[in-house]
Write an enzyme that holds these catalytic residues in place. Structure first.
Site, PDB file in Angstrom:
ATOM      1  N   CYS A   2       0.825  -1.215   0.000  1.00 53.42           N
ATOM      2  CA  CYS A   2       0.000   0.000   0.000  1.00 53.42           C
ATOM      3  C   CYS A   2       0.860   1.268   0.000  1.00 53.42           C
ATOM      4  O   CYS A   2       1.988   1.256   0.459  1.00 53.42           O
ATOM      5  CB  CYS A   2      -0.866   0.046   1.251  1.00 53.42           C
ATOM      6  SG  CYS A   2      -1.894  -1.383   1.461  1.00 53.42           S
ATOM      7  N   ARG A  27       5.263  -0.085  -6.006  1.00 51.13           N
ATOM      8  CA  ARG A  27       5.210  -0.880  -4.783  1.00 51.13           C
ATOM      9  C   ARG A  27       4.329  -2.122  -4.949  1.00 51.13           C
ATOM     10  O   ARG A  27       4.412  -3.040  -4.149  1.00 51.13           O
ATOM     11  CB  ARG A  27       4.667  -0.028  -3.627  1.00 51.13           C
ATOM     12  CG  ARG A  27       5.564   1.134  -3.286  1.00 51.13           C
ATOM     13  CD  ARG A  27       4.834   2.167  -2.477  1.00 51.13           C
ATOM     14  NE  ARG A  27       4.571   1.735  -1.123  1.00 51.13           N
ATOM     15  CZ  ARG A  27       5.266   2.115  -0.065  1.00 51.13           C
ATOM     16  NH1 ARG A  27       6.274   2.931  -0.216  1.00 51.13           N
ATOM     17  NH2 ARG A  27       4.959   1.695   1.134  1.00 51.13           N
ATOM     18  N   TRP A  74      -2.824  -2.751  -1.483  1.00 48.42           N
ATOM     19  CA  TRP A  74      -2.429  -4.130  -1.730  1.00 48.42           C
ATOM     20  C   TRP A  74      -3.183  -4.945  -0.678  1.00 48.42           C
ATOM     21  O   TRP A  74      -2.938  -4.807   0.524  1.00 48.42           O
ATOM     22  CB  TRP A  74      -0.913  -4.271  -1.568  1.00 48.42           C
ATOM     23  CG  TRP A  74      -0.375  -5.610  -1.904  1.00 48.42           C
ATOM     24  CD1 TRP A  74      -0.103  -6.107  -3.147  1.00 48.42           C
ATOM     25  CD2 TRP A  74       0.009  -6.642  -0.979  1.00 48.42           C
ATOM     26  NE1 TRP A  74       0.409  -7.367  -3.058  1.00 48.42           N
ATOM     27  CE2 TRP A  74       0.489  -7.723  -1.741  1.00 48.42           C
ATOM     28  CE3 TRP A  74      -0.006  -6.755   0.411  1.00 48.42           C
ATOM     29  CZ2 TRP A  74       0.948  -8.906  -1.161  1.00 48.42           C
ATOM     30  CZ3 TRP A  74       0.441  -7.932   0.988  1.00 48.42           C
ATOM     31  CH2 TRP A  74       0.914  -8.984   0.203  1.00 48.42           C
ATOM     32  N   ASN A  98      -1.869   2.216   5.640  1.00 50.17           N
ATOM     33  CA  ASN A  98      -0.928   1.143   5.275  1.00 50.17           C
ATOM     34  C   ASN A  98      -0.705   0.296   6.517  1.00 50.17           C
ATOM     35  O   ASN A  98      -0.647   0.855   7.616  1.00 50.17           O
ATOM     36  CB  ASN A  98       0.444   1.714   4.892  1.00 50.17           C
ATOM     37  CG  ASN A  98       0.435   2.392   3.556  1.00 50.17           C
ATOM     38  OD1 ASN A  98      -0.582   2.417   2.874  1.00 50.17           O
ATOM     39  ND2 ASN A  98       1.580   2.948   3.172  1.00 50.17           N
ATOM     40  N   GLY A  99      -0.515  -1.012   6.343  1.00 54.61           N
ATOM     41  CA  GLY A  99      -0.210  -1.859   7.494  1.00 54.61           C
ATOM     42  C   GLY A  99      -1.405  -2.700   7.908  1.00 54.61           C
ATOM     43  O   GLY A  99      -2.373  -2.838   7.149  1.00 54.61           O
ATOM     44  N   GLU A 478      18.121 -18.014  -6.164  1.00 53.30           N
ATOM     45  CA  GLU A 478      17.749 -16.710  -6.710  1.00 53.30           C
ATOM     46  C   GLU A 478      17.166 -16.868  -8.123  1.00 53.30           C
ATOM     47  O   GLU A 478      16.169 -16.226  -8.466  1.00 53.30           O
ATOM     48  CB  GLU A 478      18.988 -15.793  -6.701  1.00 53.30           C
ATOM     49  CG  GLU A 478      18.815 -14.423  -7.312  1.00 53.30           C
ATOM     50  CD  GLU A 478      17.737 -13.553  -6.664  1.00 53.30           C
ATOM     51  OE1 GLU A 478      17.220 -13.906  -5.605  1.00 53.30           O
ATOM     52  OE2 GLU A 478      17.409 -12.511  -7.264  1.00 53.30           O
ATOM     53  N   LYS A 482      13.397 -15.736  -9.110  1.00 47.31           N
ATOM     54  CA  LYS A 482      13.102 -14.798 -10.212  1.00 47.31           C
ATOM     55  C   LYS A 482      12.102 -15.425 -11.166  1.00 47.31           C
ATOM     56  O   LYS A 482      11.149 -14.786 -11.597  1.00 47.31           O
ATOM     57  CB  LYS A 482      14.370 -14.427 -11.001  1.00 47.31           C
ATOM     58  CG  LYS A 482      15.328 -13.503 -10.335  1.00 47.31           C
ATOM     59  CD  LYS A 482      14.878 -12.070 -10.275  1.00 47.31           C
ATOM     60  CE  LYS A 482      14.316 -11.767  -8.906  1.00 47.31           C
ATOM     61  NZ  LYS A 482      15.252 -11.349  -7.902  1.00 47.31           N
ATOM     62  N   GLU A 485       8.503 -15.708  -9.505  1.00 44.40           N
ATOM     63  CA  GLU A 485       7.775 -14.447  -9.254  1.00 44.40           C
ATOM     64  C   GLU A 485       7.384 -13.746 -10.548  1.00 44.40           C
ATOM     65  O   GLU A 485       6.356 -13.086 -10.618  1.00 44.40           O
ATOM     66  CB  GLU A 485       8.529 -13.517  -8.298  1.00 44.40           C
ATOM     67  CG  GLU A 485       9.661 -12.725  -8.858  1.00 44.40           C
ATOM     68  CD  GLU A 485      10.281 -11.774  -7.835  1.00 44.40           C
ATOM     69  OE1 GLU A 485       9.560 -11.079  -7.119  1.00 44.40           O
ATOM     70  OE2 GLU A 485      11.536 -11.717  -7.781  1.00 44.40           O
ATOM     71  N   HIS A 501      18.124 -36.900  -2.040  1.00 41.96           N
ATOM     72  CA  HIS A 501      17.443 -36.997  -0.736  1.00 41.96           C
ATOM     73  C   HIS A 501      15.975 -36.615  -0.848  1.00 41.96           C
ATOM     74  O   HIS A 501      15.336 -36.285   0.148  1.00 41.96           O
ATOM     75  CB  HIS A 501      18.173 -36.120   0.287  1.00 41.96           C
ATOM     76  CG  HIS A 501      19.599 -36.536   0.479  1.00 41.96           C
ATOM     77  ND1 HIS A 501      19.948 -37.696   1.121  1.00 41.96           N
ATOM     78  CD2 HIS A 501      20.747 -35.973   0.049  1.00 41.96           C
ATOM     79  CE1 HIS A 501      21.270 -37.829   1.101  1.00 41.96           C
ATOM     80  NE2 HIS A 501      21.767 -36.789   0.449  1.00 41.96           N
ATOM     81  N   LYS A 600       6.629  -4.229  -4.215  1.00 40.84           N
ATOM     82  CA  LYS A 600       8.056  -3.897  -4.202  1.00 40.84           C
ATOM     83  C   LYS A 600       8.570  -3.767  -2.774  1.00 40.84           C
ATOM     84  O   LYS A 600       9.628  -4.249  -2.440  1.00 40.84           O
ATOM     85  CB  LYS A 600       8.274  -2.582  -4.962  1.00 40.84           C
ATOM     86  CG  LYS A 600       9.727  -2.162  -5.060  1.00 40.84           C
ATOM     87  CD  LYS A 600      10.514  -3.120  -5.932  1.00 40.84           C
ATOM     88  CE  LYS A 600      11.977  -2.791  -5.995  1.00 40.84           C
ATOM     89  NZ  LYS A 600      12.750  -3.968  -6.458  1.00 40.84           N
TER      90      LYS A 600
HETATM   91  O1  M6R Z   1      13.516  -4.325  -0.091  1.00 36.90           O
HETATM   92  P1  M6R Z   1      14.045  -5.644   0.388  1.00 36.90           P
HETATM   93  O2  M6R Z   1      15.377  -5.961  -0.229  1.00 36.90           O
HETATM   94  O3  M6R Z   1      14.096  -5.746   1.884  1.00 36.90           O
HETATM   95  O4  M6R Z   1      13.025  -6.711  -0.129  1.00 36.90           O
HETATM   96  C1  M6R Z   1      13.143  -8.058   0.231  1.00 36.90           C
HETATM   97  C2  M6R Z   1      12.279  -8.934  -0.635  1.00 36.90           C
HETATM   98  O5  M6R Z   1      10.929  -8.588  -0.483  1.00 36.90           O
HETATM   99  C3  M6R Z   1      12.659  -8.823  -2.115  1.00 36.90           C
HETATM  100  O6  M6R Z   1      13.993  -9.115  -2.334  1.00 36.90           O
HETATM  101  C4  M6R Z   1      11.785  -9.802  -2.963  1.00 36.90           C
HETATM  102  O7  M6R Z   1      12.141 -11.109  -2.654  1.00 36.90           O
HETATM  103  C5  M6R Z   1      11.951  -9.497  -4.440  1.00 36.90           C
HETATM  104  N1  M6R Z   1      10.659  -9.351  -5.058  1.00 36.90           N
HETATM  105  C6  M6R Z   1      12.686 -10.536  -5.188  1.00 36.90           C
HETATM  106  O8  M6R Z   1      12.860 -10.215  -6.524  1.00 36.90           O
END
Ligand code: M6R
Length: 605
Positions: A2, A27, A74, A98-99, A478, A482, A485, A501, A600
């Protein structure tokens, strides 16, 4: 996540609210809304989906007003629909939030018992009703204070009052909130980025603070209703801030910007003439550090994982890593000789900020490695190491990951040198290679054409696996993060040695398996693990920095990245995986910069 905006001015505000909401779009959100005041009437407009929709609604039925609040939501409590979108208004007040209000169910029951009716499924509406009730006996500031005392959870609020048409009240507990100043106009924003197009003069609210904003002045109060002063910060000029330039989206811009952002980062920390690293003022003298604890979420956690391998390789320091949402609830034994390092691109991630607060309460030394130096996490740490990546707008973190890795590597190297854990030649040799990194990243991005072909292999796949050993294991995690997501395709990252395993059971004919195999001490072992996958029909995409691609008819695609030295390989192996996720998502027509359900800046727990 948000986002909040509020403007008190001497001229109509709705266009600027819309423009600021557009700045907050990065965001991640699923509905938007605004409320302005005209002749003591609260005019609310809301939409599902993009701020553009809100703009169209406003264009059709314009409602002006010199004061107003806006929000991108959000969804947490209640599905994304018009009724649940913010602001939430009564005939007295309008609230953006927000929150999360953790005791909203309890408060809702109390209000319903008094005969009050709720329209939405949100937790926010309890705030609207509580303030409206309090206004029957108190002025706006005291009504807000009375309400805040009843709320549990973490939040940031923006509140507009029907009968007090010159003020917006803001309140912060847990979720960030900033105030901006300009001539005849003052602002409220959930981050400074949203305010940047209107002002560069900003103050940040601390937890418990409340502010009263009018067009001519801003007053601040602490948790006990005592008037306080706030420091004003002048924001730095960021170039290219919201411009995609020649690129289709922010993510591709940010991927291809990495050679430049890496260069900026290296230049900030490396003195190439002295062959030394400019990092000073350690909060604990490096020779006295007992243990380093690295904490982050998502991609930032993966950086911690890579750093574990580096610090163990280069120094004699004991290393522990954790995911922030786990760390914050552990029963920990804090030690004054431990250094707690927090990784966060945004510097606003709620779990990471809470983990940092716990460290502060336990009076241990903290360091943050962030991209946003004005962020909550940076401001609350004893020591800040910026990654100098410039604003990252795409929800998927790319250039910030490379920036985090660079700073972590540079820090590891400096610690090793001060502690006498490595010799001068190894130190200087690594510095030479760091200087070559930006060019090597540029080279590794040239794999894009081949990756476009690889991406097609994922179109009809049911899922995929990413395998690596040593520091390539976090790179596998990672790569999988990627891909999932961005393209919504199931992807698992695994240490290659773990396959037998359990996860080997997932391998079936044609399943794409990305094997990340730099020519390091694990190379032969990774090849053996790859054979186990081949034997079960997995379709191999092999990524290496080995000079010669290995000859194996069962490798469907082989990709090579540049080699500088073994220890830096995670940085160079990353770009092809970012590009792979990007191209699969592009082929699947996914929303690249704003993947579904994601935000974000994750400012709720
Ligand atoms: O702003 P931050 O680095 O603390 O965010 C952490 C995660 O939310 C962020 O890295 C998230 O995993 C990304 N969407 C990955 O691409």
């Amino acid at each position: 996540m948000c986002g909040i905006i509020g403007i008190a001015s001497n001229k109509p505000v709705s266009i600027n609210i819309i423009n600021s909401l557009k700045k907050l779009e990065y965001r991640g959100y699923d509905s938007a809304g605004l409320a302005t005041l005209t002749n003591k009437n609260i005019n609310e407009k809301k939409c599902i989906g993009r701020v553009e929709e809100l703009e169209k609604i406003l264009f059709k039925t314009p409602r002006e007003g010199n004061i107003g609040i806006g929000h991108v939501r959000w969804a947490t409590h209640g599905v994304p629909n018009i009724v649940n979108a913010h602001p939430h208004s009564t005939d007295q007040v309008s609230v953006v939030h927000n929150g999360i209000i953790e005791n909203s169910d309890e408060l809702k029951k109390e209000l319903e018992n008094k005969g009050l009716k709720f329209k939405s499924q949100t937790d926010t509406e309890v705030i609207t009703l509580l303030i409206s009730e309090a206004l029957k006996e108190h002025d706006p500031l005291n009504s807000v204070f009375k309400t805040l005392k009843k709320l549990k959870g973490s939040f940031a609020l923006g509140i507009l009052f029907k009968n007090f048409s010159d003020i917006i009240i803001g309140a912060r507990r847990g979720s960030p909130l900033a105030v901006g100043y300009s001539k005849d106009e003052n602002y409220l924003g959930s981050d400074s980025y949203a305010l940047k197009s209107m002002t560069n003069k900003i103050s940040y609210l601390d937890d418990g603070d409340v502010c009263v904003i009018s067009k001519d002045e801003v007053k601040f109060y602490d948790v006990s209703l005592k008037k306080i002063n706030k420091k004003t910060h002048i924001l730095s000029e960021d170039e290219n801030i919201a411009d995609k330039g020649e690129y289709k989206n922010f993510m591709s811009k940010e991927i291809f910007e990495q050679p430049i952002t890496a260069k900026n980062c290296v230049n900030e920390y490396i003195d190439s003439l002295k062959k030394d690293i400019n990092i000073y003022n350690f909060p604990i003298e490096p020779t006295n550090i007992n243990k380093i604890v690295l904490i982050g979420c998502g991609t930032a956690y993966h950086s911690c994982l890579v750093a574990k391998y580096w610090l163990e390789e280069l120094t004699t320091i004991d290393i522990e890593i954790d995911i922030a949402s786990e760390f914050r609830y552990r029963k920990l034994k804090f030690n004054q000789k431990n250094l707690y390092i927090f990784l966060s691109q945004s510097g606003e991630t709620a779990d990471t900020a809470a983990a940092l607060d716990i460290c502060k309460k336990n009076k241990v030394k903290t360091c943050s490695i962030v991209n946003v130096v004005e962020s909550t996490i940076a401001r609350n740490s004893d020591w800040v190491l910026p990654i100098h990546a410039g604003p990252e707008i795409g929800v998927a973190s790319t250039k910030a990951f490379i920036g985090q890795l660079l700073v972590l590597f540079i820090l590891s190297l400096k610690l090793a040198k001060i502690r006498g854990d490595i010799n001068k030649n190894v130190y200087e040799d690594n510095i030479k290679n760091l200087i070559k990194i930006p060019e090597a990243i540029e080279e590794s991005l040239k794999s894009e054409n081949n990756i476009q072909l690889v991406a097609k292999e994922f179109l009809n796949a049911k899922g995929s696996m990413f395998l690596g050993r040593g520091s390539s294991f976090p790179i596998a995690l990672e790569g999988a993060l990627k891909l999932k997501e961005l393209s919504y395709l199931h992807a698992e990252g695994y240490p290659a040695g773990e396959m037998k395993h359990g996860p080997l059971a997932l391998i079936e004919e044609g399943l794409p398996v990305i094997v990340i195999a730099p020519k390091d001490k694990y190379f032969e072992k990774t090849l053996s693990n790859m054979q186990e996958v081949i034997a079960r029909g997995g379709k191999i995409i092999f990524i290496t920095d080995n000079k010669k691609m290995i000859a194996n008819d069962n490798i469907r695609f082989g990709l090579r990245v540049p080699f500088l030295n073994n220890i830096l390989s995670p940085i160079l192996l990353t770009a092809p995986l970012q590009l792979l996720a990007y191209h699969v998502a592009l082929l699947k027509n996914c929303d690249i910069d704003k993947p579904r359900n994601l935000a974000k800046s994750v400012t709720v727990e």
